[in-house]
Design a protein around this motif. Structure first.
Motif, mmCIF file in Angstrom:
data_model
loop_
_atom_site.group_PDB
_atom_site.id
_atom_site.type_symbol
_atom_site.label_atom_id
_atom_site.label_comp_id
_atom_site.label_asym_id
_atom_site.label_seq_id
_atom_site.Cartn_x
_atom_site.Cartn_y
_atom_site.Cartn_z
ATOM 1 N N LEU A 2 -40.512 21.328 -24.632
ATOM 2 C CA LEU A 2 -40.757 20.204 -25.740
ATOM 3 C C LEU A 2 -39.622 19.500 -25.734
ATOM 4 O O LEU A 2 -39.842 18.314 -26.374
ATOM 5 C CB LEU A 2 -41.321 21.126 -26.884
ATOM 6 C CG LEU A 2 -42.668 21.514 -26.914
ATOM 7 C CD1 LEU A 2 -42.964 22.369 -28.280
ATOM 8 C CD2 LEU A 2 -43.700 20.424 -26.618
ATOM 9 N N ASP A 3 -38.492 19.904 -25.365
ATOM 10 C CA ASP A 3 -37.153 19.172 -25.548
ATOM 11 C C ASP A 3 -37.184 17.847 -24.648
ATOM 12 O O ASP A 3 -36.757 16.885 -25.170
ATOM 13 C CB ASP A 3 -35.869 19.939 -25.370
ATOM 14 C CG ASP A 3 -35.705 21.098 -26.667
ATOM 15 O OD1 ASP A 3 -36.447 20.894 -27.697
ATOM 16 O OD2 ASP A 3 -35.043 22.076 -26.289
ATOM 17 N N TRP A 4 -37.638 18.220 -23.412
ATOM 18 C CA TRP A 4 -37.883 17.177 -22.384
ATOM 19 C C TRP A 4 -38.748 16.197 -22.690
ATOM 20 O O TRP A 4 -38.865 15.069 -22.031
ATOM 21 C CB TRP A 4 -37.702 18.035 -21.133
ATOM 22 C CG TRP A 4 -36.450 18.456 -20.832
ATOM 23 C CD1 TRP A 4 -36.069 19.741 -20.835
ATOM 24 C CD2 TRP A 4 -35.332 17.679 -20.229
ATOM 25 N NE1 TRP A 4 -34.735 19.714 -20.510
ATOM 26 C CE2 TRP A 4 -34.330 18.664 -20.267
ATOM 27 C CE3 TRP A 4 -35.143 16.249 -19.801
ATOM 28 C CZ2 TRP A 4 -32.914 18.372 -19.517
ATOM 29 C CZ3 TRP A 4 -34.035 15.969 -19.461
ATOM 30 C CH2 TRP A 4 -32.844 17.002 -19.345
ATOM 31 N N PHE A 5 -40.018 16.493 -23.382
ATOM 32 C CA PHE A 5 -41.116 15.794 -23.521
ATOM 33 C C PHE A 5 -40.781 14.301 -23.824
ATOM 34 O O PHE A 5 -41.224 13.408 -23.428
ATOM 35 C CB PHE A 5 -42.273 16.210 -24.486
ATOM 36 C CG PHE A 5 -43.427 15.585 -24.539
ATOM 37 C CD1 PHE A 5 -44.636 15.384 -23.370
ATOM 38 C CD2 PHE A 5 -43.532 14.806 -25.447
ATOM 39 C CE1 PHE A 5 -45.503 14.631 -23.540
ATOM 40 C CE2 PHE A 5 -44.864 13.787 -25.731
ATOM 41 C CZ PHE A 5 -45.722 14.031 -24.841
ATOM 42 N N PRO A 6 -40.316 14.068 -24.915
ATOM 43 C CA PRO A 6 -39.755 12.595 -25.603
ATOM 44 C C PRO A 6 -39.136 11.928 -24.390
ATOM 45 O O PRO A 6 -39.315 10.829 -24.262
ATOM 46 C CB PRO A 6 -39.047 13.002 -26.639
ATOM 47 C CG PRO A 6 -39.251 13.990 -27.141
ATOM 48 C CD PRO A 6 -39.646 15.246 -25.981
ATOM 49 N N ILE A 7 -38.208 12.507 -23.542
ATOM 50 C CA ILE A 7 -37.370 11.717 -22.667
ATOM 51 C C ILE A 7 -38.140 11.380 -21.515
ATOM 52 O O ILE A 7 -38.215 10.154 -21.053
ATOM 53 C CB ILE A 7 -36.525 12.711 -22.327
ATOM 54 C CG1 ILE A 7 -35.219 13.125 -23.441
ATOM 55 C CG2 ILE A 7 -35.320 11.983 -21.089
ATOM 56 C CD1 ILE A 7 -34.231 14.052 -23.140
ATOM 57 N N VAL A 8 -39.189 12.150 -21.187
ATOM 58 C CA VAL A 8 -40.088 11.905 -19.792
ATOM 59 C C VAL A 8 -41.094 11.083 -20.397
ATOM 60 O O VAL A 8 -41.321 9.877 -19.747
ATOM 61 C CB VAL A 8 -40.586 13.179 -19.284
ATOM 62 C CG1 VAL A 8 -41.446 12.977 -18.361
ATOM 63 C CG2 VAL A 8 -39.565 14.079 -18.725
ATOM 64 N N PHE A 9 -41.605 11.354 -21.487
ATOM 65 C CA PHE A 9 -42.846 10.451 -21.903
ATOM 66 C C PHE A 9 -41.989 8.912 -22.076
ATOM 67 O O PHE A 9 -42.842 7.862 -21.816
ATOM 68 C CB PHE A 9 -43.063 11.099 -23.169
ATOM 69 C CG PHE A 9 -44.245 9.845 -23.962
ATOM 70 C CD1 PHE A 9 -45.554 10.064 -23.176
ATOM 71 C CD2 PHE A 9 -44.125 9.220 -25.019
ATOM 72 C CE1 PHE A 9 -46.676 9.071 -23.762
ATOM 73 C CE2 PHE A 9 -45.076 8.550 -25.526
ATOM 74 C CZ PHE A 9 -46.460 8.520 -25.092
ATOM 75 N N PHE A 10 -41.077 8.727 -22.913
ATOM 76 C CA PHE A 10 -40.622 7.400 -23.173
ATOM 77 C C PHE A 10 -40.027 6.709 -21.852
ATOM 78 O O PHE A 10 -40.202 5.412 -21.719
ATOM 79 C CB PHE A 10 -39.755 7.373 -24.273
ATOM 80 C CG PHE A 10 -40.368 7.736 -25.675
ATOM 81 C CD1 PHE A 10 -41.132 6.879 -26.284
ATOM 82 C CD2 PHE A 10 -39.937 8.665 -26.304
ATOM 83 C CE1 PHE A 10 -41.824 7.418 -27.397
ATOM 84 C CE2 PHE A 10 -40.631 9.053 -27.762
ATOM 85 C CZ PHE A 10 -41.412 8.285 -28.174
ATOM 86 N N THR A 11 -39.548 7.295 -20.857
ATOM 87 C CA THR A 11 -39.181 6.793 -19.868
ATOM 88 C C THR A 11 -40.142 6.263 -18.986
ATOM 89 O O THR A 11 -40.148 5.167 -18.284
ATOM 90 C CB THR A 11 -38.268 7.860 -18.778
ATOM 91 O OG1 THR A 11 -37.212 8.584 -19.807
ATOM 92 C CG2 THR A 11 -37.777 7.436 -17.800
ATOM 93 N N PHE A 12 -41.269 7.211 -18.832
ATOM 94 C CA PHE A 12 -42.456 6.845 -18.096
ATOM 95 C C PHE A 12 -43.045 5.557 -18.759
ATOM 96 O O PHE A 12 -43.533 4.615 -18.029
ATOM 97 C CB PHE A 12 -43.489 7.952 -17.976
ATOM 98 C CG PHE A 12 -44.780 7.515 -17.471
ATOM 99 C CD1 PHE A 12 -44.878 7.621 -16.222
ATOM 100 C CD2 PHE A 12 -45.964 7.487 -18.366
ATOM 101 C CE1 PHE A 12 -46.119 7.243 -15.700
ATOM 102 C CE2 PHE A 12 -47.266 7.201 -17.464
ATOM 103 C CZ PHE A 12 -47.210 7.052 -16.178
ATOM 104 N N LYS A 13 -43.224 5.643 -20.040
ATOM 105 C CA LYS A 13 -43.696 4.383 -20.649
ATOM 106 C C LYS A 13 -43.001 3.270 -20.880
ATOM 107 O O LYS A 13 -43.727 2.094 -20.340
ATOM 108 C CB LYS A 13 -43.848 4.564 -22.228
ATOM 109 C CG LYS A 13 -44.761 3.886 -23.164
ATOM 110 C CD LYS A 13 -44.601 4.498 -24.530
ATOM 111 C CE LYS A 13 -45.519 3.559 -25.524
ATOM 112 N NZ LYS A 13 -45.555 4.249 -26.997
ATOM 113 N N ALA A 14 -41.584 3.326 -20.746
ATOM 114 C CA ALA A 14 -40.914 2.149 -20.379
ATOM 115 C C ALA A 14 -40.987 1.499 -19.074
ATOM 116 O O ALA A 14 -41.019 0.307 -18.838
ATOM 117 C CB ALA A 14 -39.348 2.486 -20.624
ATOM 118 N N ILE A 15 -41.207 2.449 -17.922
ATOM 119 C CA ILE A 15 -41.129 1.864 -16.663
ATOM 120 C C ILE A 15 -42.700 1.380 -16.483
ATOM 121 O O ILE A 15 -42.610 0.106 -15.891
ATOM 122 C CB ILE A 15 -41.216 3.140 -15.645
ATOM 123 C CG1 ILE A 15 -39.755 3.807 -15.670
ATOM 124 C CG2 ILE A 15 -41.665 2.801 -14.326
ATOM 125 C CD1 ILE A 15 -39.680 4.953 -14.813
#
Length: 80
Positions: A2-15
């Motif tokens: 769960l600690d990595w979810f925001p990082i991965v999600f927002f990076t994917f969203k930004a891309i």
């Protein structure tokens, strides 16, 4: 995990959004370079239809809001 979810999600969203914005800007730039001349009446008709849709949507949304409050008062919900 769960600690990595925001990082991965927002990076994917930004891309995804960045790619979409780039392609949209590129498409509009290319359309401008083509030099298409639109008839003024056609543009005004489309703008009028879009404005009518927005007004109708707003009226329906307002009606739904009023109906929701009326129903909730009728069944005894405290809205204050």
């Amino acid at each position: 995990m769960l600690d990595w979810f925001p990082i991965v999600f927002f990076t994917f969203k930004a891309i995804i959004f960045g790619t979409g914005m780039f392609l949209a800007i590129k498409w509009h730039y290319e359309q401008k370079r083509k030099g298409r001349v639109y008839e003024r009446g056609a543009v005004l008709r489309v703008a009028g239809k879009a404005a009518a849709v927005v007004v109708i949507f707003g009226l329906l949304l307002t009606g739904l809001l009023i109906a929701t409050f009326a129903l909730s008062r009728k069944i005894g919900l405290d809205l204050s």
